[in-house]
Design an enzyme around this catalytic site. Structure first.
Site, PDB file in Angstrom:
ATOM      1  N   ARG A 124       0.842  -1.377  -0.060  1.00 36.13           N
ATOM      2  CA  ARG A 124      -0.075  -0.138   0.014  1.00 36.13           C
ATOM      3  C   ARG A 124       0.765   1.146  -0.041  1.00 36.13           C
ATOM      4  NH1 ARG A 124      -2.778  -3.527   3.399  1.00 36.13           N
ATOM      5  NH2 ARG A 124      -4.501  -4.147   2.424  1.00 36.13           N
ATOM      6  N   LYS A 145       2.534  11.937 -10.410  1.00 37.29           N
ATOM      7  CA  LYS A 145       1.943  11.215 -11.193  1.00 37.29           C
ATOM      8  C   LYS A 145       2.576   9.889 -11.552  1.00 37.29           C
ATOM      9  CE  LYS A 145      -1.314  14.189 -13.808  1.00 37.29           C
ATOM     10  NZ  LYS A 145      -1.910  14.207 -15.134  1.00 37.29           N
ATOM     11  N   GLU A 187       9.064  19.855 -23.507  1.00 33.50           N
ATOM     12  CA  GLU A 187       8.397  20.282 -22.267  1.00 33.50           C
ATOM     13  C   GLU A 187       9.227  21.598 -21.761  1.00 33.50           C
ATOM     14  OE1 GLU A 187       5.503  18.957 -21.628  1.00 33.50           O
ATOM     15  OE2 GLU A 187       5.814  16.711 -22.263  1.00 33.50           O
ATOM     16  N   LYS A 229       7.220  23.858 -13.045  1.00 29.89           N
ATOM     17  CA  LYS A 229       6.074  22.537 -12.827  1.00 29.89           C
ATOM     18  C   LYS A 229       5.903  22.520 -11.399  1.00 29.89           C
ATOM     19  CE  LYS A 229       4.418  18.141 -13.871  1.00 29.89           C
ATOM     20  NZ  LYS A 229       4.530  16.940 -14.473  1.00 29.89           N
ATOM     21  N   GLU A 239      -5.138  17.923  -9.796  1.00 31.07           N
ATOM     22  CA  GLU A 239      -5.456  18.439 -11.205  1.00 31.07           C
ATOM     23  C   GLU A 239      -6.892  18.788 -11.109  1.00 31.07           C
ATOM     24  OE1 GLU A 239      -4.361  15.613 -14.102  1.00 31.07           O
ATOM     25  OE2 GLU A 239      -4.269  17.279 -15.515  1.00 31.07           O
ATOM     26  N   ARG A 243      -3.526  23.127 -12.832  1.00 29.95           N
ATOM     27  CA  ARG A 243      -2.783  22.060 -13.358  1.00 29.95           C
ATOM     28  C   ARG A 243      -2.945  22.025 -14.780  1.00 29.95           C
ATOM     29  NH1 ARG A 243      -0.213  17.080 -10.122  1.00 29.95           N
ATOM     30  NH2 ARG A 243       1.026  16.207 -11.710  1.00 29.95           N
ATOM     31  N   ASN A 247      -1.108  21.229 -20.047  1.00 35.02           N
ATOM     32  CA  ASN A 247      -1.355  20.589 -21.208  1.00 35.02           C
ATOM     33  C   ASN A 247      -1.286  21.485 -22.411  1.00 35.02           C
ATOM     34  OD1 ASN A 247      -2.144  18.172 -20.214  1.00 35.02           O
ATOM     35  ND2 ASN A 247      -3.979  18.795 -19.401  1.00 35.02           N
ATOM     36  N   HIS A 250      -0.903  19.960 -25.618  1.00 35.09           N
ATOM     37  CA  HIS A 250      -1.051  18.433 -25.608  1.00 35.09           C
ATOM     38  C   HIS A 250      -2.520  18.193 -26.290  1.00 35.09           C
ATOM     39  CE1 HIS A 250       2.332  18.645 -23.004  1.00 35.09           C
ATOM     40  NE2 HIS A 250       2.147  17.303 -22.503  1.00 35.09           N
ATOM     41  N   HIS A 254      -1.524  15.106 -28.363  1.00 33.88           N
ATOM     42  CA  HIS A 254      -1.976  13.710 -27.888  1.00 33.88           C
ATOM     43  C   HIS A 254      -2.775  13.189 -29.034  1.00 33.88           C
ATOM     44  CE1 HIS A 254      -1.895  14.347 -23.154  1.00 33.88           C
ATOM     45  NE2 HIS A 254      -0.830  13.759 -23.529  1.00 33.88           N
ATOM     46  N   HIS A 267       6.732  11.853 -27.712  1.00 27.70           N
ATOM     47  CA  HIS A 267       5.978  12.543 -27.088  1.00 27.70           C
ATOM     48  C   HIS A 267       6.334  14.278 -27.150  1.00 27.70           C
ATOM     49  CE1 HIS A 267       3.181  14.299 -24.158  1.00 27.70           C
ATOM     50  NE2 HIS A 267       3.986  14.613 -23.489  1.00 27.70           N
TER      51      HIS A 267
HETATM   52  N1  LIG Z   1       4.403  11.553 -14.741  1.00 30.45           N
HETATM   53  C1  LIG Z   1       4.301  12.209 -15.392  1.00 30.45           C
HETATM   54  O1  LIG Z   1       3.889  13.496 -15.002  1.00 30.45           O
HETATM   55  C2  LIG Z   1       4.801  12.118 -16.741  1.00 30.45           C
HETATM   56  C3  LIG Z   1       5.159  13.464 -17.556  1.00 30.45           C
HETATM   57  C4  LIG Z   1       5.451  13.199 -18.863  1.00 30.45           C
HETATM   58  C5  LIG Z   1       5.726  12.062 -19.261  1.00 30.45           C
HETATM   59  N2  LIG Z   1       5.463  10.823 -18.584  1.00 30.45           N
HETATM   60  C6  LIG Z   1       5.801   9.589 -19.067  1.00 30.45           C
HETATM   61  O2  LIG Z   1       7.180   9.580 -19.564  1.00 30.45           O
HETATM   62  C7  LIG Z   1       7.262   8.455 -20.391  1.00 30.45           C
HETATM   63  C8  LIG Z   1       8.185   9.174 -21.495  1.00 30.45           C
HETATM   64  O3  LIG Z   1       9.421   9.273 -20.905  1.00 30.45           O
HETATM   65  P1  LIG Z   1      10.931   9.553 -21.405  1.00 30.45           P
HETATM   66  O4  LIG Z   1      10.750  10.211 -22.886  1.00 30.45           O
HETATM   67  O5  LIG Z   1      12.016   9.956 -20.600  1.00 30.45           O
HETATM   68  O6  LIG Z   1      11.040   7.874 -22.016  1.00 30.45           O
HETATM   69  P2  LIG Z   1      11.723   6.845 -21.691  1.00 30.45           P
HETATM   70  O7  LIG Z   1      11.981   6.707 -20.632  1.00 30.45           O
HETATM   71  O8  LIG Z   1      11.267   5.853 -22.636  1.00 30.45           O
HETATM   72  O9  LIG Z   1      13.419   7.350 -22.405  1.00 30.45           O
HETATM   73  C9  LIG Z   1      13.713   7.309 -23.804  1.00 30.45           C
HETATM   74  C10 LIG Z   1      14.671   6.218 -24.169  1.00 30.45           C
HETATM   75  O10 LIG Z   1      15.870   6.706 -23.775  1.00 30.45           O
HETATM   76  C11 LIG Z   1      16.644   5.717 -23.238  1.00 30.45           C
HETATM   77  N3  LIG Z   1      17.287   6.337 -22.106  1.00 30.45           N
HETATM   78  C12 LIG Z   1      16.899   7.022 -21.189  1.00 30.45           C
HETATM   79  N4  LIG Z   1      18.017   7.539 -20.374  1.00 30.45           N
HETATM   80  C13 LIG Z   1      19.060   7.507 -21.075  1.00 30.45           C
HETATM   81  C14 LIG Z   1      20.442   7.685 -20.746  1.00 30.45           C
HETATM   82  N5  LIG Z   1      20.743   8.740 -19.811  1.00 30.45           N
HETATM   83  N6  LIG Z   1      21.228   7.236 -21.815  1.00 30.45           N
HETATM   84  C15 LIG Z   1      21.073   6.513 -22.897  1.00 30.45           C
HETATM   85  N7  LIG Z   1      19.665   6.044 -22.995  1.00 30.45           N
HETATM   86  C16 LIG Z   1      18.848   6.499 -22.108  1.00 30.45           C
HETATM   87  C17 LIG Z   1      15.531   4.692 -22.699  1.00 30.45           C
HETATM   88  O11 LIG Z   1      16.141   3.376 -22.514  1.00 30.45           O
HETATM   89  C18 LIG Z   1      14.424   4.968 -23.722  1.00 30.45           C
HETATM   90  O12 LIG Z   1      14.904   4.158 -24.830  1.00 30.45           O
HETATM   91  C19 LIG Z   1       5.948   8.277 -21.137  1.00 30.45           C
HETATM   92  O13 LIG Z   1       5.676   7.097 -20.596  1.00 30.45           O
HETATM   93  C20 LIG Z   1       4.967   9.434 -20.533  1.00 30.45           C
HETATM   94  O14 LIG Z   1       3.731   8.913 -20.385  1.00 30.45           O
HETATM   95  C21 LIG Z   1       4.956  11.044 -17.450  1.00 30.45           C
HETATM   96 ZN   LIG Z   2       3.939  16.169 -21.710  1.00 35.09          ZN
END
Ligand SMILES: NC(=O)c1ccc[n+]([C@@H]2O[C@H](COP(=O)([O-])OP(=O)(O)OC[C@H]3O[C@@H](n4cnc5c(N)ncnc54)[C@H](O)[C@@H]3O)[C@@H](O)[C@H]2O)c1
Ligand SMILES: [Zn+2]
Length: 367
Positions: A124, A145, A187, A229, A239, A243, A247, A250, A254, A267
C-alpha cells in the site's frame, strides 16, 4: 555544483537535487532524507540505461553499506504495463522488501512512472526516489503522477505518489540519444511559454549551448523547468484547475500521438507540433500579431523539433481523437491558449471550424 529545489505537496515537501557529478553524494543525500543503510533499496531501471549507470550507482551505495537489489526491464513504453508491475512486485518480495524499503527509479519517464507505481502499490505504498536520466524526466519527476498503460488507454492506471527525493545528475544526459534530448526540450519550452517569458527568451538564446549539452546550462534549464512545474502542481496537486495549463500543446499533440499509434512521433515531437497549433489558435483568438507565432515556431525549431506534421491522416481523424481525449469534456473543445508569451489560460467552447483551419495550417506539405 548542486542546486536544491523543494517541491511542496499537500502532506510534505521533497527536495530535487540537480547538479554535475553528484551521484557520489547519493549516500549522504539518502541519509539526510532518512534513508539509512538498514533500509533495503531496490533499483529499477531499463535495459538501455543499466549498462551505463546501474552498476556505478549500485557500487556507490553498496560501498556506503546499503543493500541494493537490481531489476532491469526492457527499454521502451511497452514495459509500462500491469504485467511488468506484477513481475517487479515479485522481485521486491523475493528481495525481502518491507514497509521501510525504498525503490530507486533510475531512468526516464517510463521507469519513473512504472517504478513509482510499483512503490505506490507495494504494501500500500513505500518510499521511492527518482534518479532521472532523460531531459523529459525533469517534467515527469515533479507532480507525483505515477502509473502504467492499459492496452485500451495510455496512462489510465495510476496513482498520485510523491517521491521522497529526486537526484538529477547532469552527467547521465551525455549518453541520451539525440532524438530523446530534443524531445525533452519540448516540455522545457512549454514551461517557458506557459509561465515565464524571460525563461522562454533565455531558451531562445541558449539553444546552441544546450544542444551541445553544456552541463551548467542544462542544469539551469532543468532547474527552472522543474521549478515552474512545481509551482503549478503545488497549487493544484490533484489536477482540479490550474494544473490543466500544463496541457499547453497537448490537445493536438495527444491526438497526433494516438492517431499515429504512438509509433511515429516521440511525445516531445508531438507536443512541439501541438504547441505550434496552440499558438496559432491563440493568435486567432486574441487577435495579436503573427510575429508571436513566428517567434514561437522559431524557438521550437531551434531545438530541432517539428512545427508541422506529415503523418497521413485526415483533419477529422485528429478531431475525433481530440474528442476521445480524457481532457475533452462533453464534446466541447477546450484548449490552453497563450494570451501572450509566458501567460496562458484555459479556454472552453472553441468552434470546431477554427481548429480545422489551424490543423490545416500545421499540416506539412507532401503528406
Ligand atoms: N508522470 C508524469 O507526470 C509524466 C509526464 C510526462 C511524461 N510521462 C511519461 O514519460 C514517458 C516518456 O519518458 P521518456 O521520454 O523519458 O522516455 P523513456 O523513459 O522511454 O526514455 C527514452 C529512451 O531513452 C533511453 N534512455 C533514457 N535515459 C538514457 C540515458 N541517460 N542514456 C541513454 N539512453 C537513455 C531509454 O532506455 C529509452 O529508450 C511516457 O511514458 C510518458 O507517459 C510522465
Ligand atoms: Zn507532456
Amino acid at each position: 555544483m548542486m542546486d536544491t529545489l523543494y517541491v511542496q505537496t499537500q502532506d510534505s515537501t521533497y527536495p530535487i537535487y540537480i547538479g554535475i557529478q553528484i551521484y557520489p553524494q547519493l549516500p549522504s543525500l539518502l541519509e539526510k532524507n532518512g534513508v539509512t543503510p538498514e533500509r533495503k533499496l531496490m533499483m529499477i531501471t531499463d535495459s538501455n540505461i543499466a549498462p551505463h549507470y546501474a552498476h556505478r550507482v549500485r557500487n556507490i551505495l553498496q560501498s556506503a553499506g546499503y543493500e541494493v537489489g537490481l531489476s532491469v526491464v526492457p527499454a521502451g513504453e511497452s514495459s509500462k504495463n500491469l504485467q511488468q508491475v506484477g513481475q517487479l512486485i515479485g522481485e521486491c518480495l523475493r528481495f525481502g522488501m518491507d514497509r521501510k524499503s525504498v525503490i530507486l527509479a533510475l531512468g526516464g519517464g517510463v521507469i519513473g512512472d512504472l517504478a513509482g507505481f510499483v512503490a505506490a502499490s507495494y504494501m500500500r505504498g513505500i518510499d521511492f526516489i527518482q534518479l532521472p536520466t532523460t531531459l523529459l524526466a525533469h517534467d515527469s519527476s515533479v507532480g507525483g503522477k505515477v502509473g502504467v498503460n492499459h492496452p485500451l488507454a495510455k496512462n489510465y492506471i495510476g496513482a498520485f505518489h510523491q517521491p521522497l527525493m529526486v537526484v538529477f545528475e547532469m552527467d547521465v544526459l551525455t549518453s541520451l540519444p539525440e532524438r530523446e534530448l530534443y524531445s525533452g526540450f519540448a516540455e522545457v519550452i512549454k514551461h517557458g511559454l506557459i509561465w515565464d517569458r524571460s525563461f522562454a527568451e533565455w531558451l531562445m538564446n541558449a539553444s546552441d549551448s544546450l544542444l551541445h549539452r553544456e552541463p551548467e546550462q542544462l542544469q539551469q534549464a532543468i532547474y527552472r523547468g522543474c521549478q515552474i512545474k512545481a509551482s503549478v502542481v503545488s497549487q493544484d496537486e490533484k489536477e482540479l484547475g490550474l494544473r490543466a495549463i500544463l496541457n499547453f500543446g497537448h490537445t493536438i499533440g495527444h491526438a497526433l500521438e494516438s492517431v499515429s499509434q504512438y509509433r511515429v512521433y516521440t511525445h516531445g515531437e508531438a507536443i512541439a507540433i501541438g504547441m505550434a497549433g496552440a499558438i496559432r489558435l491563440s493568435q486567432r483568438y486574441y487577435g495579436y500579431s503573427f510575429d508571436r507565432v513566428n517567434w514561437t515556431e522559431e524557438l521550437i525549431r531551434a531545438y530541432r523539433l517539428p512545427v508541422k506534421y506529415h503523418y497521413p491522416c485526415s483533419i477529422d481523424d485528429l478531431l475525433f481523437a481530440m474528442q476521445r481525449d480524457k481532457k475533452v469534456k462533453s464534446g466541447e473543445y477546450t484548449f490552453v491558449l497563450a494570451k501572450e508569451i509566458g501567460k496562458v489560460e484555459l479556454v472552453r467552447g472553441i468552434p470546431e471550424k477554427e481548429i480545422q483551419e489551424v490543423i490545416a495550417q500545421i499540416r506539412g506539405v507532401g503528406s
